[in-house]
Scaffold this motif. Structure first.
Motif, PDB file in Angstrom:
ATOM      1  N   GLU A  81      -3.670  -3.094  -1.831  1.00 41.23           N
ATOM      2  CA  GLU A  81      -3.053  -2.050  -2.638  1.00 41.23           C
ATOM      3  C   GLU A  81      -1.576  -2.329  -2.918  1.00 41.23           C
ATOM      4  O   GLU A  81      -1.091  -2.151  -4.041  1.00 41.23           O
ATOM      5  N   GLN A  82      -0.853  -2.814  -1.893  1.00 40.28           N
ATOM      6  CA  GLN A  82       0.603  -2.921  -2.009  1.00 40.28           C
ATOM      7  C   GLN A  82       1.098  -4.295  -2.457  1.00 40.28           C
ATOM      8  O   GLN A  82       2.180  -4.404  -3.041  1.00 40.28           O
ATOM      9  N   LEU A  83       0.335  -5.347  -2.154  1.00 42.37           N
ATOM     10  CA  LEU A  83       0.817  -6.692  -2.462  1.00 42.37           C
ATOM     11  C   LEU A  83       0.247  -7.237  -3.763  1.00 42.37           C
ATOM     12  O   LEU A  83       0.847  -8.105  -4.384  1.00 42.37           O
ATOM     13  N   ASP A  84      -0.922  -6.777  -4.125  1.00 42.69           N
ATOM     14  CA  ASP A  84      -1.520  -7.099  -5.430  1.00 42.69           C
ATOM     15  C   ASP A  84      -1.576  -8.603  -5.693  1.00 42.69           C
ATOM     16  O   ASP A  84      -1.151  -9.092  -6.741  1.00 42.69           O
ATOM     17  N   LEU A  85      -2.138  -9.332  -4.741  1.00 41.77           N
ATOM     18  CA  LEU A  85      -2.332 -10.773  -4.915  1.00 41.77           C
ATOM     19  C   LEU A  85      -3.825 -11.064  -5.016  1.00 41.77           C
ATOM     20  O   LEU A  85      -4.643 -10.144  -5.086  1.00 41.77           O
ATOM     21  N   SER A  86      -4.218 -12.343  -4.986  1.00 40.99           N
ATOM     22  CA  SER A  86      -5.578 -12.656  -5.443  1.00 40.99           C
ATOM     23  C   SER A  86      -6.664 -12.578  -4.374  1.00 40.99           C
ATOM     24  O   SER A  86      -7.744 -12.073  -4.637  1.00 40.99           O
ATOM     25  N   GLU A  87      -6.376 -13.070  -3.157  1.00 38.91           N
ATOM     26  CA  GLU A  87      -7.430 -13.146  -2.140  1.00 38.91           C
ATOM     27  C   GLU A  87      -6.865 -12.802  -0.773  1.00 38.91           C
ATOM     28  O   GLU A  87      -5.662 -12.953  -0.529  1.00 38.91           O
ATOM     29  N   TYR A  88      -7.752 -12.382   0.126  1.00 38.00           N
ATOM     30  CA  TYR A  88      -7.318 -11.846   1.411  1.00 38.00           C
ATOM     31  C   TYR A  88      -8.216 -12.391   2.517  1.00 38.00           C
ATOM     32  O   TYR A  88      -9.443 -12.279   2.427  1.00 38.00           O
ATOM     33  N   PHE A  89      -7.588 -12.965   3.557  1.00 38.29           N
ATOM     34  CA  PHE A  89      -8.351 -13.563   4.651  1.00 38.29           C
ATOM     35  C   PHE A  89      -7.825 -13.050   5.985  1.00 38.29           C
ATOM     36  O   PHE A  89      -6.657 -13.244   6.313  1.00 38.29           O
ATOM     37  N   PRO A  90      -8.689 -12.380   6.781  1.00 36.74           N
ATOM     38  CA  PRO A  90      -8.288 -12.000   8.137  1.00 36.74           C
ATOM     39  C   PRO A  90      -8.503 -13.175   9.088  1.00 36.74           C
ATOM     40  O   PRO A  90      -9.568 -13.796   9.091  1.00 36.74           O
ATOM     41  N   VAL A  91      -7.486 -13.494   9.881  1.00 41.16           N
ATOM     42  CA  VAL A  91      -7.589 -14.629  10.802  1.00 41.16           C
ATOM     43  C   VAL A  91      -6.872 -14.318  12.102  1.00 41.16           C
ATOM     44  O   VAL A  91      -6.052 -13.396  12.187  1.00 41.16           O
TER      45      VAL A  91
END
Length: 274
Positions: A130-140
């Motif tokens: 919601e806040q960063l508005d970038l392309s992909e998200y990976f939990p690590v």
């Protein structure tokens, strides 16, 4: 590929985990990384060159200003930018500031999921989207390795075709002398705890193998005693820990010098290579 983020989000630990070897020093102190550190990952048919960077922060000294320049300058001219955030910390103005300077196709890496609950991780991923508005998200977890293989697989897929920049057996371009000085600083950060992390600088001033002489700079006379320790106990402990990470036979000499307010003086920063 560049790893960027606020201080203490685990960029260096993540780089070391992805490479399977230590190329960047780590500690729980902010601004441990002070330069761009390159790590090379070789896979069949692919080579990824990662760039670890200082944590981007609100600077209070000329050193801090230079660290920010070092970090932000690594955002351009790379194929992929990875913005690393802490799963257990609030996404704040610092994260949004960095995201605003990253390309729209940057990857958000939500690190430290080993110390966050599943609900925390899900909530952090939602806030990041919601806040960063970038392309992909990976939990690590850079600490345990959870999710790291999936991240690396994705980054390999993002690579464009191009030449191989480094030999197959090379994992970093960090010079040996710089690496030894960094190992000394890492151990000093561990032993002296919260007393003077920003006031320490280290550099190799003599290298005639197996003899290595490392200069430790502090800003005040009172700090010199902390670094030396009672009866030289701190320097002895640091020297022992560093030698364990060097080839057999290395002879390490450590000495401490007071360089008043070095992180606030441009000439001192120039001389130290910042």
């Amino acid at each position: 590929m560049t790893l960027v983020g606020r201080p203490n989000v685990g960029k260096s630990t993540l780089l070391n985990r992805m490479l399977g070897t230590k190329v960047s020093i780590v500690s729980d102190k902010p601004q441990t990384t002070r330069t761009q550190v390159r790590g090379v990952l070789n896979r069949p048919g692919a080579q990824i060159v990662f760039v670890d960077t200082p944590g981007i922060h609100k600077p209070r000294t000329p050193l801090g200003e230079r660290l920010n320049v070092t970090a932000t300058s690594a955002i351009g001219d790379v194929d992929v930018v990875c913005l690393v955030v802490d799963a257990t910390a609030t996404i704040g103005p610092g994260d949004r500031f960095i995201a605003s300077r990253a390309p729209a196709d940057a990857v958000v890496v939500v690190n430290k999921i080993d110390v966050a609950s599943p609900d925390q991780v899900i909530a952090q991923l939602a806030r990041a989207a919601e806040q960063l508005d970038l392309s992909e998200y990976f939990p690590v977890s850079a600490h345990t390795g959870e999710g790291v293989d999936a991240l690396v697989d994705h980054l390999v897929e993002r690579l464009p075709e191009g030449p191989q920049y480094y030999p197959d057996d090379m994992v970093t371009d960090v010079p040996e002398a710089f690496w030894v000085a960094e190992l000394v600083r890492e151990q000093l950060l561990a032993v002296t705890h919260d007393e003077l992390p920003h006031s320490i600088a280290t550099r190799v001033v003599e290298w005639e193998w197996p003899r290595i002489r490392v200069e430790i700079l502090v800003e005040r006379d009172s700090q010199k005693g902390i670094v030396i320790g009672r009866g030289g106990s701190v320097l002895k402990k640091v020297g022992t820990a560093v030698r364990e990470q060097l080839p057999p036979g290395a002879y390490l000499e450590l000495f401490v010098k007071v360089e008043k307010d070095w992180q606030r003086r441009d000439r001192a920063l120039d001389r130290l290579g910042f």
